[in-house]
Scaffold this motif. Structure first.
Motif, PDB file in Angstrom:
ATOM      1  N   ASP A 131       0.862  -1.190   0.000  1.00  0.00           N
ATOM      2  CA  ASP A 131       0.000   0.000   0.000  1.00  0.00           C
ATOM      3  C   ASP A 131       0.889   1.227   0.000  1.00  0.00           C
ATOM      4  N   PRO A 132       0.987   1.979  -1.123  1.00  0.00           N
ATOM      5  CA  PRO A 132       1.885   3.130  -1.165  1.00  0.00           C
ATOM      6  C   PRO A 132       1.448   4.275  -0.249  1.00  0.00           C
ATOM      7  N   SER A 133       0.171   4.322   0.143  1.00  0.00           N
ATOM      8  CA  SER A 133      -0.285   5.414   1.021  1.00  0.00           C
ATOM      9  C   SER A 133       0.282   5.296   2.438  1.00  0.00           C
ATOM     10  N   LYS A 134       0.749   4.110   2.810  1.00  0.00           N
ATOM     11  CA  LYS A 134       1.308   3.929   4.144  1.00  0.00           C
ATOM     12  C   LYS A 134       2.770   4.355   4.229  1.00  0.00           C
ATOM     13  N   ILE A 135       3.375   4.686   3.116  1.00  0.00           N
ATOM     14  CA  ILE A 135       4.777   5.130   3.126  1.00  0.00           C
ATOM     15  C   ILE A 135       4.825   6.528   3.733  1.00  0.00           C
ATOM     16  N   PRO A 136       5.654   6.761   4.719  1.00  0.00           N
ATOM     17  CA  PRO A 136       5.721   8.089   5.350  1.00  0.00           C
ATOM     18  C   PRO A 136       6.299   9.126   4.373  1.00  0.00           C
ATOM     19  N   ARG A 137       5.705  10.273   4.324  1.00  0.00           N
ATOM     20  CA  ARG A 137       6.150  11.357   3.435  1.00  0.00           C
ATOM     21  C   ARG A 137       7.070  12.304   4.188  1.00  0.00           C
ATOM     22  N   SER A 138       8.126  12.702   3.530  1.00  0.00           N
ATOM     23  CA  SER A 138       9.025  13.692   4.130  1.00  0.00           C
ATOM     24  C   SER A 138       8.467  15.084   3.893  1.00  0.00           C
ATOM     25  N   LYS A 139       8.536  15.928   4.885  1.00  0.00           N
ATOM     26  CA  LYS A 139       8.031  17.288   4.781  1.00  0.00           C
ATOM     27  C   LYS A 139       9.011  18.136   3.973  1.00  0.00           C
ATOM     28  N   ALA A 140       8.480  18.824   2.965  1.00  0.00           N
ATOM     29  CA  ALA A 140       9.319  19.694   2.125  1.00  0.00           C
ATOM     30  C   ALA A 140       9.635  20.986   2.870  1.00  0.00           C
ATOM     31  N   ARG A 141      10.894  21.389   2.757  1.00  0.00           N
ATOM     32  CA  ARG A 141      11.296  22.627   3.424  1.00  0.00           C
ATOM     33  C   ARG A 141      10.828  23.841   2.638  1.00  0.00           C
TER      34      ARG A 141
END
Length: 282
Positions: free
Chosen positions: A18-28
């Motif tokens: 499930d790709p939605s469970k991959i944590p996203r890095s916050k863009a600076r």
């Protein structure tokens, strides 16, 4: 891992992936990217007075100008350092004018093309404003007509001054021109009269067998008709005498009388020529 090495690996995705469970890095915010950019215009560094010409390449840092946009389009800011003193110079995009805007660290040099574009833009805006106001249009037309009348008046004054300064006498010039025409006419009439005198007796000259020179106008000295007739008569008389002598010899040989009438072929012709010469002499 390089790009060529990455292509060799095969990736396996399990059935419960499930790709939605991959944590996203916050863009600076205000994230800067380094990229190779050319200088968009000629500029001069304010610190060391170094000239930076258009098209010179630099490794610049690009970022989005926070809170600035034009019709929903984002405006970017570029940072780079002077190649001589390493002072920081910044400029940003100007989407409204399809150009770049200098911020600090350098001074933009003069550009004739940009100045012309600005002048044309201001003139177009001014014309639009005047087209909306009828009174301004009327004032503009009156000023143009007044300037045209003043120009015509100045031109007339200059023409009058040039006429006064002319040193040519018109009457004298006209008189000299008429005299020249009269002289030419007299010369032409004189030539015609000479030609008529030369060709007056053209039929008589043709009868006498004379040839007229085409260019000099003087007749050639050719043999006259009278001398030709005299020579012809002499020849015919000589032949007649020879014929008579031969006839006398034959009469002596045969014993006949020589008082027989001669039927020589030249006798009739000689008689006619003699008559013609006598009529001409008369």
């Amino acid at each position: 891992m390089s790009g060529s090495e990455r292509k060799c690996f095969q990736k396996y995705y399990p059935s419960d992936f499930d790709p939605s469970k991959i944590p996203r890095s916050k863009a600076r915010k205000n994230n800067q990217f380094v990229q190779r950019v050319m200088a968009p215009y000629n500029m001069q560094c304010n610190t060391c007075k170094e000239y930076i010409y258009k098209g010179k390449k630099f490794n610049m840092r690009r970022e989005a100008a926070g809170g600035e946009n034009y019709l929903g389009l984002e405006i970017f800011r570029f940072y780079f350092r002077c190649s001589n003193c390493l002072a920081e110079i910044t400029f940003k995009t100007d989407l409204e004018n399809c150009d770049y805007q200098q911020e600090h660290g350098a001074t933009r040099l003069f550009e004739a093309v940009k100045l012309l574009q600005e002048q044309e833009k201001k003139a177009a805006e001014k014309e639009e404003e005047e087209a909306k106001d009828q009174m301004k249009m009327l004032e503009k037309r009156t000023k143009a007509s007044r300037a045209e009348m003043e120009a015509i008046g100045k031109l007339e004054d200059l023409q009058e001054v040039s006429r006064r300064n002319e040193n040519i006498d018109v009457l004298r010039a006209v008189a000299s021109e008429t005299t020249n025409h009269l002289e030419k006419d007299e010369l032409f009439q004189e030539i015609l009269s000479k030609q008529r005198a030369v060709f007056k007796d053209e039929e008589q000259k043709k009868f006498l067998g004379l040839e007229i020179r085409a260019f000099s106008g003087f007749p050639k000295k050719t043999q006259s008709m009278e001398s030709a007739q005299k020579k012809l008569l002499k020849r015919m008389l000589v032949r007649k005498r020879k014929f008579e002598e031969k006839a006398a010899q034959k009469a002596e040989e045969t014993g006949t009388s020589p008082t027989k009438k001669l039927n020589h072929p030249f006798s009739t012709a000689l008689f006619s020529i003699c008559e013609y010469s006598d009529s001409d002499s008369d």
